[in-house]
Design a protein around this motif. Structure first.
Motif, mmCIF file in Angstrom:
data_model
loop_
_atom_site.group_PDB
_atom_site.id
_atom_site.type_symbol
_atom_site.label_atom_id
_atom_site.label_comp_id
_atom_site.label_asym_id
_atom_site.label_seq_id
_atom_site.Cartn_x
_atom_site.Cartn_y
_atom_site.Cartn_z
ATOM 1 N N UNK A 247 -39.301 -1.083 75.887
ATOM 2 C CA UNK A 247 -38.033 -0.748 76.510
ATOM 3 C C UNK A 247 -37.076 -0.833 75.505
ATOM 4 N N UNK A 248 -36.273 0.153 75.551
ATOM 5 C CA UNK A 248 -35.001 0.252 74.614
ATOM 6 C C UNK A 248 -33.795 -0.721 75.251
ATOM 7 N N UNK A 249 -33.321 -1.370 74.306
ATOM 8 C CA UNK A 249 -32.074 -2.537 74.617
ATOM 9 C C UNK A 249 -30.875 -1.390 74.619
ATOM 10 N N UNK A 250 -30.105 -1.858 75.601
ATOM 11 C CA UNK A 250 -28.989 -0.840 75.487
ATOM 12 C C UNK A 250 -27.902 -1.373 74.725
ATOM 13 N N UNK A 251 -27.372 -0.455 73.766
ATOM 14 C CA UNK A 251 -26.539 -0.943 72.861
ATOM 15 C C UNK A 251 -25.409 0.158 72.727
ATOM 16 N N UNK A 252 -24.345 -0.235 72.767
ATOM 17 C CA UNK A 252 -23.340 0.639 72.493
ATOM 18 C C UNK A 252 -22.572 0.871 71.290
ATOM 19 N N UNK A 253 -22.003 1.868 70.875
ATOM 20 C CA UNK A 253 -21.419 2.139 69.772
ATOM 21 C C UNK A 253 -20.085 2.344 69.932
#
Ligand SMILES: [Zn+2]
Length: 46
Positions: A1-7
């Motif tokens: 599962x991908x971790x949610x990261x914002x740029x």
């Protein structure tokens, strides 16, 4: 599962934050002062 990261893109000159990269900061007029920063969402249980 991908971790949610914002740029986000932050001007190193004046601290203005943009959702997209751009060559020139609209706030202070500086060129190439905007750098990409990763914002990890924390404190979110899901
Ligand atoms: Zn700026």
């Amino acid at each position: 599962m991908a971790k949610k990261a914002l740029l986000e893109y932050v001007c190193q000159s004046c601290g203005a934050v943009y959702p997209k990269w751009q060559g020139k900061c609209d706030s202070c007029g500086q060129w190439n002062s905007i750098v990409e920063e990763k914002v990890e969402q924390s404190g979110f249980p899901f």
